[in-house]
Design a protein around this motif. Sequence first.
Motif, PDB file in Angstrom:
ATOM      1  N   ILE A 150       0.838  -1.205   0.000  1.00  0.00           N
ATOM      2  CA  ILE A 150       0.000   0.000   0.000  1.00  0.00           C
ATOM      3  C   ILE A 150       0.871   1.252   0.000  1.00  0.00           C
ATOM      4  O   ILE A 150       0.635   2.199  -0.783  1.00  0.00           O
ATOM      5  CB  ILE A 150      -0.949  -0.013   1.217  1.00  0.00           C
ATOM      6  N   GLU A 151       1.886   1.270   0.837  1.00  0.00           N
ATOM      7  CA  GLU A 151       2.739   2.456   0.914  1.00  0.00           C
ATOM      8  C   GLU A 151       3.554   2.639  -0.356  1.00  0.00           C
ATOM      9  O   GLU A 151       3.729   3.767  -0.838  1.00  0.00           O
ATOM     10  CB  GLU A 151       3.654   2.345   2.129  1.00  0.00           C
ATOM     11  N   ILE A 152       4.051   1.532  -0.925  1.00  0.00           N
ATOM     12  CA  ILE A 152       4.824   1.643  -2.171  1.00  0.00           C
ATOM     13  C   ILE A 152       3.936   2.127  -3.314  1.00  0.00           C
ATOM     14  O   ILE A 152       4.319   3.010  -4.098  1.00  0.00           O
ATOM     15  CB  ILE A 152       5.483   0.296  -2.511  1.00  0.00           C
ATOM     16  N   ALA A 153       2.721   1.556  -3.412  1.00  0.00           N
ATOM     17  CA  ALA A 153       1.802   1.973  -4.478  1.00  0.00           C
ATOM     18  C   ALA A 153       1.406   3.433  -4.314  1.00  0.00           C
ATOM     19  O   ALA A 153       1.373   4.196  -5.298  1.00  0.00           O
ATOM     20  CB  ALA A 153       0.569   1.069  -4.478  1.00  0.00           C
ATOM     21  N   CYS A 154       1.113   3.845  -3.100  1.00  0.00           N
ATOM     22  CA  CYS A 154       0.743   5.244  -2.865  1.00  0.00           C
ATOM     23  C   CYS A 154       1.911   6.181  -3.151  1.00  0.00           C
ATOM     24  O   CYS A 154       1.733   7.250  -3.760  1.00  0.00           O
ATOM     25  CB  CYS A 154       0.260   5.428  -1.427  1.00  0.00           C
ATOM     26  N   PHE A 155       3.095   5.772  -2.720  1.00  0.00           N
ATOM     27  CA  PHE A 155       4.256   6.645  -2.931  1.00  0.00           C
ATOM     28  C   PHE A 155       4.567   6.793  -4.416  1.00  0.00           C
ATOM     29  O   PHE A 155       4.832   7.905  -4.896  1.00  0.00           O
ATOM     30  CB  PHE A 155       5.470   6.089  -2.188  1.00  0.00           C
ATOM     31  N   LEU A 156       4.561   5.690  -5.186  1.00  0.00           N
ATOM     32  CA  LEU A 156       4.848   5.779  -6.615  1.00  0.00           C
ATOM     33  C   LEU A 156       3.795   6.614  -7.335  1.00  0.00           C
ATOM     34  O   LEU A 156       4.121   7.392  -8.249  1.00  0.00           O
ATOM     35  CB  LEU A 156       4.927   4.379  -7.226  1.00  0.00           C
ATOM     36  N   SER A 157       2.542   6.461  -6.932  1.00  0.00           N
ATOM     37  CA  SER A 157       1.466   7.205  -7.596  1.00  0.00           C
ATOM     38  C   SER A 157       1.592   8.705  -7.357  1.00  0.00           C
ATOM     39  O   SER A 157       1.608   9.510  -8.296  1.00  0.00           O
ATOM     40  CB  SER A 157       0.110   6.702  -7.111  1.00  0.00           C
ATOM     41  N   ILE A 158       1.695   9.088  -6.085  1.00  0.00           N
ATOM     42  CA  ILE A 158       1.760  10.521  -5.796  1.00  0.00           C
ATOM     43  C   ILE A 158       3.111  11.107  -6.204  1.00  0.00           C
ATOM     44  O   ILE A 158       3.202  12.293  -6.565  1.00  0.00           O
ATOM     45  CB  ILE A 158       1.476  10.771  -4.295  1.00  0.00           C
ATOM     46  N   PHE A 159       4.155  10.287  -6.215  1.00  0.00           N
ATOM     47  CA  PHE A 159       5.456  10.775  -6.667  1.00  0.00           C
ATOM     48  C   PHE A 159       5.426  11.077  -8.165  1.00  0.00           C
ATOM     49  O   PHE A 159       5.987  12.084  -8.617  1.00  0.00           O
ATOM     50  CB  PHE A 159       6.540   9.742  -6.350  1.00  0.00           C
ATOM     51  N   PHE A 160       4.770  10.223  -8.952  1.00  0.00           N
ATOM     52  CA  PHE A 160       4.665  10.489 -10.385  1.00  0.00           C
ATOM     53  C   PHE A 160       3.825  11.730 -10.654  1.00  0.00           C
ATOM     54  O   PHE A 160       4.171  12.559 -11.513  1.00  0.00           O
ATOM     55  CB  PHE A 160       4.054   9.276 -11.084  1.00  0.00           C
TER      56      PHE A 160
END
Length: 695
Positions: free
Chosen positions: A433-443
């Motif tokens: 969850i944290e990796i998916a959220c971080f990659l999404s908002i980082f992009f």
Amino acid sequence: MSGAALGLEIVFVFFLALFLLHRYGDFKKQHRLVIIGTLLAWYLCFLIVFILPLDVSTTIYNRCKHAAANSSPPENSNITGLFATANPVPSQHPCFKPWSYIPDGIMPIFWRVVYWTSQFLTWILLPFMQSYARSGGFSITGKIKTALIENAIYYGTYLLIFGAFLIYVAVNPHLHLEWNQLQTIGIAAANTWGLFLLVLLLGYGLVEIPRSYWNGAKRGYLLMKTYFKAAKLMTEKADAEENLEDAMEEVRKVNESIKYNHPLRKCVDTILKKCPTEYQEKMGRNMDDYEDFDEKHNIYPSEKSLVKLHKQVIYSVQRHRRTQVQWQILLEQAFYLEDVAKNETSATRQFVHTFQSPEPENRFVQYFYNPTFEWYWECLLRPWFYKILAVVLSIFSVIVVWSECTFFSTTPVLSLFAVFIQLAEKTYNYIYIEIACFLSIFFLSICVYSTVFRIRVFNYYYLASHHQTDAYSLLFSGMLFCRLTPPLCLNFLGLTHMDSSISHKNTQPTAYTSIMGSMKVLSFIADGFYIYYPMLVVILCIATYFSLGTRCLNLLGFQQFMGDDDMTSDLVNEGKELIRKEKRKRQRQEEGENRRREWKERYGHNREDSTRNRNIHTDPKESNFSDVNTNRSAFKYTRANNRTERDRIELLQDAEPLDFNAETFTDDPLESESGRYQPGGRYLSMSRSDIFNDV
């Protein structure tokens, strides 16, 4: 590990913001308040982006814990207690704390401090600091007064809108608003303005970032674009030199008219300190301190005109310095890209540089990034890596566009971000969850923030790397970041259906959403603008893909790089000639230095040996000669030796090919036939239409 992840990210984000600010700003020359204000704005915005995934994982855990508490049987029921013993609740609700769990009560306080601090910066402090930094006042009081006057309209508009809204609420009997609702309305107004600009920047970044990497993989594309930039930068460089020349001419006149005992002499000295060193030295030599200001009845400038001149000098010097540095950086980039084009057909597979780097490389870099590895990376691997990266980024862009158009649909769930998060929520895989959220908002952040770093509003706003960004642009970027980050995070929470106003579920909201307040107070914004306005990103992506904005700017006279345009081809050819001229000049300089070194090594030792032998074989009886003869012979020998040395220096100077440049004729930046300042002795009388006559 409770709270450790939060602390680590706080420290990491601080050094990240400090590194970026050091790349664009200048810690030594710029005011400390400008550095602190910009650093605080960047730091808070980056912190929101990095901390938000932790808030999402903590919220999912709290929802699980709340659901488990609600479904657990009452303790006073014996029958249900037996069934509860046979079928314990934890097996149905496998709630366990994530490694990055943040205790209750910390996140609401954290978000409240971060959000309101950023809003205070972007709406009150940074605009005031912008006017303060651009002011030409000679005292702190004068700069503050100028900043307040310039921002009077800015702040007055806010007060007018807020006052009209309060009057509307007081007159309408159906509206009864409390302080929390007024606070929510203010937040909604700020987020609406930010969302309006966010969609524009996001639509550009979603297309331009993947396309830039794809074009970077094409052979010769970067080199042609560099030639184009060189032609445009040479025009800007000549314009900056002309502006500096005009400003220095005004400073010279003021310096000659206002003498040492004039009341405004301190203001003139302050202006002189902002001028380049060569101009300060020339004006200092021409200063006559023995002439009183009242001996001649001259017309002296007023303090207001000196403030205006001070502001002009600061702007001209900063722009001139920036164009000089950018020109040198662009030359190095062009030379390197030309080396890449030449080495692509190399049979030895060893990367050969035309010019060696002036700075010594690290031994670690020399060992691993050797000429063989550099050839394979630049000529074979880098194009393929850029193509793969462009494809991956394009897939992310398609996912974002699809989710922006379908995130309001809850049954069925069409937003891909929401699908990914809900699948991970079922298994309580907090790391995923944290990796998916971080990659999404980082992009999303990269698409928006990179556009902020790329855009340029004439010469008023421009983020230039290598410490060449002025104070006004740094503060303006901090304002943009503080206004764009809150709506960006709300948009991300809407895409993942973590916002209850989007999912329409009675679930525990995130701590960030609770700080924003319920948007039901303004239903036309919550149910209308926030839902349908992000769909315009599709239109903006299509316009960016077909380069409609670039074509419009090109039609208006702002030359943009377009492969199928005649003006672009002409500028590319002009830039190519400029780069070739600079390359020949640098080659001649290196050849001249090599000849000087060889001459010194060849004849310097012979002269030392002959001098040493002459001293050894000198007859001791010669020391008994008279002092007159000794001095006369020494004078003759010295004069002959000096003549030989002077002939050798002239021979060396004649051996180097001459480059037709104004620097050959004059070294004084203040001397010319027209009596105007000549920056560096280059482009002495060049007008705007004569920039490329030498080409």
